[in-house]
Design a protein around this motif. Structure first.
Motif, PDB file in Angstrom:
ATOM      1  N   MET A 106       0.745  -1.057   0.377  1.00 13.21           N
ATOM      2  CA  MET A 106      -0.114   0.101   0.088  1.00 13.21           C
ATOM      3  C   MET A 106       0.676   1.274   0.198  1.00 13.21           C
ATOM      4  O   MET A 106       0.222   2.427  -0.742  1.00 13.21           O
ATOM      5  CB  MET A 106      -1.026  -0.454   1.232  1.00 13.21           C
ATOM      6  N   ASP A 107       1.757   1.293   0.306  1.00 11.72           N
ATOM      7  CA  ASP A 107       3.158   2.942   0.358  1.00 11.72           C
ATOM      8  C   ASP A 107       3.934   2.807  -0.563  1.00 11.72           C
ATOM      9  O   ASP A 107       4.660   4.121  -0.667  1.00 11.72           O
ATOM     10  CB  ASP A 107       3.583   2.665   2.046  1.00 11.72           C
ATOM     11  N   LYS A 108       3.703   1.720  -1.155  1.00  5.95           N
ATOM     12  CA  LYS A 108       4.611   2.067  -2.896  1.00  5.95           C
ATOM     13  C   LYS A 108       3.950   2.828  -3.913  1.00  5.95           C
ATOM     14  O   LYS A 108       2.794   3.677  -3.944  1.00  5.95           O
ATOM     15  CB  LYS A 108       4.571   1.280  -3.382  1.00  5.95           C
ATOM     16  N   GLU A 114      -4.501   5.701  -5.556  1.00  4.06           N
ATOM     17  CA  GLU A 114      -5.219   4.864  -6.735  1.00  4.06           C
ATOM     18  C   GLU A 114      -5.080   3.429  -6.464  1.00  4.06           C
ATOM     19  O   GLU A 114      -5.962   2.982  -6.154  1.00  4.06           O
ATOM     20  CB  GLU A 114      -3.907   5.146  -7.686  1.00  4.06           C
ATOM     21  N   ARG A 115      -4.408   3.071  -5.635  1.00  4.16           N
ATOM     22  CA  ARG A 115      -3.457   2.188  -4.417  1.00  4.16           C
ATOM     23  C   ARG A 115      -5.415   1.955  -3.309  1.00  4.16           C
ATOM     24  O   ARG A 115      -5.981   0.763  -3.392  1.00  4.16           O
ATOM     25  CB  ARG A 115      -2.556   1.633  -3.997  1.00  4.16           C
ATOM     26  N   GLU A 116      -5.344   3.006  -2.834  1.00  6.21           N
ATOM     27  CA  GLU A 116      -6.613   3.063  -1.651  1.00  6.21           C
ATOM     28  C   GLU A 116      -7.818   2.727  -2.460  1.00  6.21           C
ATOM     29  O   GLU A 116      -8.932   2.647  -2.294  1.00  6.21           O
ATOM     30  CB  GLU A 116      -6.038   4.486  -0.643  1.00  6.21           C
ATOM     31  N   ALA A 126     -12.886   3.491   6.150  1.00  6.68           N
ATOM     32  CA  ALA A 126     -11.723   3.544   6.803  1.00  6.68           C
ATOM     33  C   ALA A 126     -10.390   3.665   5.108  1.00  6.68           C
ATOM     34  O   ALA A 126     -10.207   5.200   5.740  1.00  6.68           O
ATOM     35  CB  ALA A 126     -11.551   2.894   6.878  1.00  6.68           C
ATOM     36  N   HIS A 127     -10.719   3.135   4.393  1.00  3.38           N
ATOM     37  CA  HIS A 127      -9.825   3.102   3.166  1.00  3.38           C
ATOM     38  C   HIS A 127     -10.075   4.309   2.425  1.00  3.38           C
ATOM     39  O   HIS A 127      -9.489   5.209   1.846  1.00  3.38           O
ATOM     40  CB  HIS A 127      -8.740   2.249   2.901  1.00  3.38           C
ATOM     41  N   GLY A 128     -11.614   4.645   2.498  1.00  2.90           N
ATOM     42  CA  GLY A 128     -12.334   6.034   1.727  1.00  2.90           C
ATOM     43  C   GLY A 128     -11.467   7.372   2.383  1.00  2.90           C
ATOM     44  O   GLY A 128     -11.127   7.554   1.928  1.00  2.90           O
ATOM     45  N   ALA A 129     -11.543   7.128   3.518  1.00  2.00           N
ATOM     46  CA  ALA A 129     -10.703   8.369   4.375  1.00  2.00           C
ATOM     47  C   ALA A 129      -9.452   8.736   4.226  1.00  2.00           C
ATOM     48  O   ALA A 129      -8.687   9.604   3.734  1.00  2.00           O
ATOM     49  CB  ALA A 129     -11.032   8.500   5.793  1.00  2.00           C
ATOM     50  N   ILE A 130      -8.418   7.773   3.553  1.00  2.00           N
ATOM     51  CA  ILE A 130      -7.094   7.726   3.295  1.00  2.00           C
ATOM     52  C   ILE A 130      -7.272   8.012   2.383  1.00  2.00           C
ATOM     53  O   ILE A 130      -6.120   8.749   1.573  1.00  2.00           O
ATOM     54  CB  ILE A 130      -6.681   6.343   3.298  1.00  2.00           C
ATOM     55  N   ALA A 131      -7.791   7.585   1.549  1.00  2.00           N
ATOM     56  CA  ALA A 131      -7.701   8.029  -0.078  1.00  2.00           C
ATOM     57  C   ALA A 131      -7.610   9.404  -0.072  1.00  2.00           C
ATOM     58  O   ALA A 131      -7.657   9.844  -1.158  1.00  2.00           O
ATOM     59  CB  ALA A 131      -8.870   6.705  -0.812  1.00  2.00           C
ATOM     60  N   ARG A 132      -8.736  10.061   0.176  1.00  2.00           N
ATOM     61  CA  ARG A 132      -8.833  11.027   0.960  1.00  2.00           C
ATOM     62  C   ARG A 132      -8.470  12.043   0.744  1.00  2.00           C
ATOM     63  O   ARG A 132      -7.690  13.015  -0.263  1.00  2.00           O
ATOM     64  CB  ARG A 132     -10.332  11.379   1.140  1.00  2.00           C
TER      65      ARG A 132
END
Lengths: 207, 207, 207, 207, 207, 207
Positions: free
Chosen positions: E72-74, E83-85, E103-109
């Motif tokens: 996920m961190d690349k 885009e990974r999120e 949770a991943h919606g937040a990280i994606a934002r």
């Protein structure tokens, strides 16, 4: 007749009943069926459970075997006997039918002389190592099995384009249709595969 | 033989071909089939297209009609001939088979003497005005048609609880299985219902 | 008001209740609706059950009929009134809605002047004898009905390519959407088709 | 009128077109609609895109808003306005409709005064922290949305058992049916949610 | 350890339990995990519930975070961290997983710096305003999530054609596979998203 | 590294490539993985293809094997090692994953000492001769695999009612989740089962 009904979901590997329905006494079979049953038992070394399950309905048994004979034993350039069995394996797997996948998986191993291909076709025919012709055949057959309205005239033309004759193309559909019947009878009567099928065709000396 | 293949999706009401596959010359049918074909055409006033479509494969035609005779013409207290036709209508509708829904809808209207029930069963058997026994029968039959692994021993017991004999219960499964075959052949060969079927059994004077 | 609730799944052909919900006394309808109800009953010879079922909710009834009027009575070169009814038949069949398939099947027979086409569209529109334009229309409409996210801008362009105007294309979507509503109301209230619908448009003298 | 058709899938957050279809000049709206549009824009601070998308079809717009008014603004003990919005969120999510999930998610947050509940209902209403009554409501509504034939008289009785009146029960079905229409229009016209909706009702000061 | 089992479906916004399974005392975590838990809690301001839920199984927690770190961190030209999120959001939505979508919606934002895009991808990625490369990525990822046998060698070639390296293509599959695991754990243990996630990344000042 | 990409869908029984992605030179593996690979190859007599396929991603390989070790080798009264393998077989079959069905079918035969049970579970676990506890386990596991939102707290309680401990119940979910990942990697990389797996555990002398 004796009834199989008081057995709760018998273990097929432990001598369980071959059907949820009454089992006919083989001694009472009409002569033509009695001969066929004796013949298959002698050649196979055991009586496949579908024979036992159908015995109480001689007319249906007779029609069932007639369809099998008309469709499965032909060896044409467009569709070998082994390939016909692979159609059975792929469509029966799509219908979750353990009897047909295991029994016809064994016959497929013997007829294709390939000890692993039927197992692969049973789980994911798309990745199985088959030539383009058989990928097209199984694509059409599996769709006919699970979503029959989706099969179009263009699908049949595609099979013709791979060298299947008019008879071969019909056979793709008719084999799929016949095992659509067979799979549902096996589910409804809970016919288990005979344990002998699991190992047939897996070893060099098989057959 | 003449081929139906150069007709693009013929209009069934306009004299279109009854199959995507070759049509046998009736004059060349084996005598037993020739007699049956003549008989059905005389009684119906027309030859149902499934007969025409199967003629090029006499062995399959013979087995097909044998299964039909073994399963559809019995009139038992647990399952009348009209109710057997409703099983065909409901499961064929689940398989999107226009030939079987229209042709057996007609037969169902005649045998149940109800001019509207088959239409309702074809679209939504759950709301059709049927007694509890037939709701149970159609629930099991339609699941066997579309999700066969879901049918359990308890489902069969439920049918027995509604008064079906062991033979009746088997017939529910076998009719569904047989039309699982029939629906797929009709889809594969694109057999259209004869136009005559649409009106049969709808008027008081019908039959 | 009288309640339909104490009737267990009434037989529609036997004078059963037209809804699971309360039925308004026609005498109490607002004047605009009373006029419409009287008018449709006079023209049809009977009051279609959806009218009876909606009467206790005048605002919804009014909006429902307004949508119907805005979408179903237009006769354009790209989409005739009969073709609009076939969209209703195909999408309502995909939603298993007996009321809409039977009632709009009747209207489709009358408007297309074809006594068998609607029956074929109801079971398997893919094999129904329709021109390419209508196959494209029904492909898009049925996907919008059952898998709406799958409809793309390219689908709309395909309809335009078959000669549908911007208004026609919208109507394909809006008719499908409106009967998405109608089918669900008919299921929820268990509205049975009036028996009269089954025969309408089947005989030369019909209409 | 100006056309939205030459924009390829516009970015909703970047001023993209609110529809794949022509957009009416607000100045040309009939007076009753013009008033409603001005009113909603003043109250919301922006014109929701579904208003813009429907403007070219005044009769359908009028019926659409009438259905909304008849179903969404009632606050009954059995079904609050916030709970009505949650029905919209759950069924629109089952239909993959981004416009309705985002726009009615915002309204649900405001009306339930809960800043997180609508997000949970949108993805998995089964695990959302709702009381048993609302679990029953959403179970029936979502099945009506995606598999309408599965809703039975027993389902409606279950809702009555949770204290819903005859009117409330109808509203569960009618709201689901109305958004079955709305979701399909939004998919067909590709109506994007206005960016403002995403944040509404999330902060203590919202509203 | 304390048990969460006596709480009936806790309200996540009301301090409910983060899992249906036992929760480990943070003081008893192995040092490497203790450090990671303290670090994420300090950076986020709260401990994401998936950390709490996995704590009683340190070996699985360690492997879970190792997979996350590997995938996920690349930040590559073919596939950014944002885009990974979005792959996580789209596939988790297809699996109805509220924890991962929220949770991943937040990280994606946060990672895409777009406050609305993740909400759109969660409901209907097909209409979300993404470039062609990401439409291809999400098409393959969502099919791998819900119908994995349908992904072919041609699908992978299509991703390469959009500029993804061999590593990027693998990552599309591996991220989808890893969240196939994560979604199922979150469903099985009923892990609710922490309330803080809902607002993260929505306001200009976020982060 | 050498690339597998120029082989079109290799035949697994004919020395085909074990992955669509690059294959790492075993000589370059980190020491801990090199030791594990050598160990499994020595014990099995061949290197299972999933090892070969994962070698180019050491961190993911390490986490993958750690999850395997944490979940598959425990032998508890509620869930034996053989039963854990049957969970893998049933859920991998539901995901159409040939690698996992064939490879873990072999391990299941060895661990259950039953040469036919895994084949039956792979096609139709519902009719496989299993005790009620394992029917409940597979019912929950297969639903978690294909429809994860349908698993409820009541499902977990049912497993506890069959004597599974809190750890056993978690393991049912975690094994299913882990093979949800594994199945998707095997599909994405097109990892074929090694031919040796097909015969393992079928003969009395096996093992």
């Amino acid at each position: 007749m004796r009834s199989a009904d008081d057995h709760a979901e018998p273990h097929p590997a432990a001598g369980g009943a071959p059907s949820r329905f009454p089992l006919a006494d083989p001694a009472g079979l009409p002569p033509d069926l009695a001969e066929r049953y004796a013949d298959v038992e002698e050649r196979s070394g055991f009586l496949p459970n579908v024979f036992a399950a159908l015995a109480w309905r001689p007319d249906e048994a007779r029609a069932f075997f007639a369809l099998n004979d008309a469709l499965m034993d032909k060896d044409t350039p467009g569709l070998s006997t082994g390939e016909r069995e692979l159609i059975v394996v792929a469509t029966s797997a799509a219908n979750d039918c353990a009897y047909c996948v295991v029994a016809h998986g064994a016959i497929a191993r013997i007829r294709t002389k390939d000890p692993t291909l039927a197992d692969l076709v049973a789980v994911d025919w798309r990745k199985a190592p088959l030539e383009a012709r058989m990928h097209a055949v199984l694509d059409v057959a599996v769709r006919l099995a699970v979503e029959p309205a989706s099969v179009t005239a263009a699908d049949l033309d595609r099979l013709r384009g791979h060298g299947l004759t008019e008879d071969d193309v019909w056979d793709v559909g008719a084999i799929t249709a016949f095992f659509g019947l067979s799979n549902r009878l096996a589910h409804f009567a809970a016919i288990p595969p005979n344990p002998e099928f699991h190992l047939l065709g897996r070893l060099p000396r098989s057959r």
